[in-house]
Scaffold this motif. Structure first.
Motif, PDB file in Angstrom:
ATOM      1  N   SER A  44      -4.058 -11.959   6.542  1.00  0.00           N
ATOM      2  CA  SER A  44      -5.331 -12.510   6.073  1.00  0.00           C
ATOM      3  C   SER A  44      -5.451 -12.434   4.559  1.00  0.00           C
ATOM      4  CB  SER A  44      -6.504 -11.769   6.716  1.00  0.00           C
ATOM      5  OG  SER A  44      -6.455 -10.391   6.401  1.00  0.00           O
ATOM      6  N   LYS A  45      -4.939 -11.362   3.963  1.00  0.00           N
ATOM      7  CA  LYS A  45      -5.011 -11.221   2.505  1.00  0.00           C
ATOM      8  C   LYS A  45      -4.004 -12.115   1.815  1.00  0.00           C
ATOM      9  CE  LYS A  45      -5.745  -6.414   2.540  1.00  0.00           C
ATOM     10  NZ  LYS A  45      -5.288  -5.123   2.048  1.00  0.00           N
TER      11      LYS A  45
ATOM     12  N   TYR B  63       5.337  -6.561   7.434  1.00  0.00           N
ATOM     13  CA  TYR B  63       4.266  -6.281   6.471  1.00  0.00           C
ATOM     14  C   TYR B  63       3.464  -7.542   6.183  1.00  0.00           C
ATOM     15  CZ  TYR B  63       2.048  -3.514   2.799  1.00  0.00           C
ATOM     16  OH  TYR B  63       1.135  -2.814   2.049  1.00  0.00           O
ATOM     17  N   HIS B  64       4.138  -8.685   6.091  1.00  0.00           N
ATOM     18  CA  HIS B  64       3.429  -9.955   5.904  1.00  0.00           C
ATOM     19  C   HIS B  64       2.465 -10.216   7.058  1.00  0.00           C
ATOM     20  CE1 HIS B  64       4.731 -12.047   2.296  1.00  0.00           C
ATOM     21  NE2 HIS B  64       5.961 -11.621   2.488  1.00  0.00           N
TER      22      HIS B  64
ATOM     23  N   ASP C 243       0.855  -1.177   0.000  1.00  0.00           N
ATOM     24  CA  ASP C 243       0.000   0.000   0.000  1.00  0.00           C
ATOM     25  C   ASP C 243       0.900   1.237   0.000  1.00  0.00           C
ATOM     26  OD1 ASP C 243       0.951   0.226   2.605  1.00  0.00           O
ATOM     27  OD2 ASP C 243      -0.912  -0.464   3.531  1.00  0.00           O
TER      28      ASP C 243
ATOM     29  N   GLN D 198       1.183  -8.039   9.096  1.00  0.00           N
ATOM     30  CA  GLN D 198       0.149  -7.010   9.113  1.00  0.00           C
ATOM     31  C   GLN D 198      -0.972  -7.319   8.115  1.00  0.00           C
ATOM     32  OE1 GLN D 198       1.728  -3.135   8.271  1.00  0.00           O
ATOM     33  NE2 GLN D 198      -0.256  -2.132   8.284  1.00  0.00           N
ATOM     34  N   HIS D 199      -0.606  -7.961   6.984  1.00  0.00           N
ATOM     35  CA  HIS D 199      -1.573  -8.243   5.926  1.00  0.00           C
ATOM     36  C   HIS D 199      -1.773  -9.751   5.748  1.00  0.00           C
ATOM     37  CE1 HIS D 199      -0.050  -4.200   5.122  1.00  0.00           C
ATOM     38  NE2 HIS D 199      -1.222  -3.954   4.594  1.00  0.00           N
TER      39      HIS D 199
END
Length: 287
Positions: free
Chosen positions: A174-175, A168-169, A125, A171-172
């Motif tokens: 679920s996606k 970052y992995h 992002d 943090q995101h």
């Protein structure tokens, strides 16, 4: 096993080969290497603008900026053009360089995103892209400056990149892991294949380990991926064969043995059926 060296990467990108342990590339006119290969170094790539089609093993990624790509030396990869614009920053580094003064020699193995075929590409992002851009700018400034403490400073930025990618992995999570959660059988099959394809070409082996009939496994994998389990197995072996055939120190007979074929003739027929050319014909492309 012969791999892409840092020196070869420096020639590919037309940048000075000033260090044997790491290499930084900031490129606005990137080359595309369209034959599969492994590298002697890890790589963390920041796609700044444009995009590229990346193949890691049997997984195809359409990578669009801004994104991070993480690759371990063992990962077979090749790149093809997906847009007329591609700008990226890359830090290549040997594990021996990063871990020279680190107590944990298995540090890099703790991070799945270097090896796991589902995690090689990390779309960013805007805040994430800005953070990685700043780190790569610092690497570039250090690389272009004086040499005093330069390796240690570069090393600290690589550690920062690894920690930031990991954060970052998480943090995101679920996606990023949704495809694995949605298709656990496919993920298990690919993991099993990645560990065993050199020794096991029979579908029965994979079906037995996944507690299915060969017919059921093949149908399930084809429904999910568009190709049968048998085709996945064959493609994995052919990809490995292409990498090995680029190593001129190995004979075709030795390669057939590495891939567990009964003899060179059987391997040759298998390779021709999958590629339309013999192993020797493929090897001649690199003369």
């Amino acid at each position: 096993m012969k791999t892409f060296s840092l020196s070869r990467h420096s020639r590919l990108f037309s940048v000075p080969d000033s260090n044997k342990e790491y290499l930084f590339v900031s490129s606005g006119n990137s080359p595309y290497h369209e034959e599969p290969y492994r590298a002697e170094s890890y790589a963390i790539v920041y796609i700044r603008e444009g995009g590229v089609k990346l193949n890691t093993g049997l997984t195809v990624w359409d990578v669009k900026a801004p994104s991070i790509i993480t690759l371990a030396p063992s990962v077979i990869r090749y790149f093809t053009k997906s847009s007329d614009l591609l700008k990226m920053d890359v830090i290549f580094f040997k594990d021996s360089f990063l871990l020279e003064r680190h107590a944990d020699l298995f540090f890099l193995t703790r991070y799945d995103f270097f090896e796991n075929s589902d995690l090689h590409v990390l779309p960013l992002d805007e805040p994430g892209a800005d953070k990685f851009r700043r780190i790569y700018e610092l690497i570039q400034l250090t690389q272009s400056g004086s040499g005093y403490n330069q390796p240690d400073i570069i090393r600290s930025y690589i550690f920062s990149l690894v920690y930031e990618v990991d954060a970052y992995h998480w943090q995101h999570l679920s996606k990023i892991s949704s495809s694995v959660k949605s298709h656990p059988l496919f993920a298990k099959f690919r993991h099993l294949l990645s560990k065993n394809y050199k020794e096991e070409r029979k579908l029965d082996f994979y079906a037995d380990h996944l507690h299915l009939t060969p017919k059921s496994l093949s149908a399930a994998i084809k429904k999910q991926s568009g190709r049968s389990a048998g085709k996945w197995i064959d493609d994995a072996i052919i990809l490995e064969a292409k990498v090995l055939l680029q190593n001129k120190t190995l004979t075709v007979s030795q390669i057939s043995g590495i891939l567990n074929f009964s003899d060179q003739s059987v391997f040759g027929k298998f390779f021709r059926a999958g590629t339309g050319m013999s192993p020797v014909e493929y090897r001649k492309k690199f003369d």
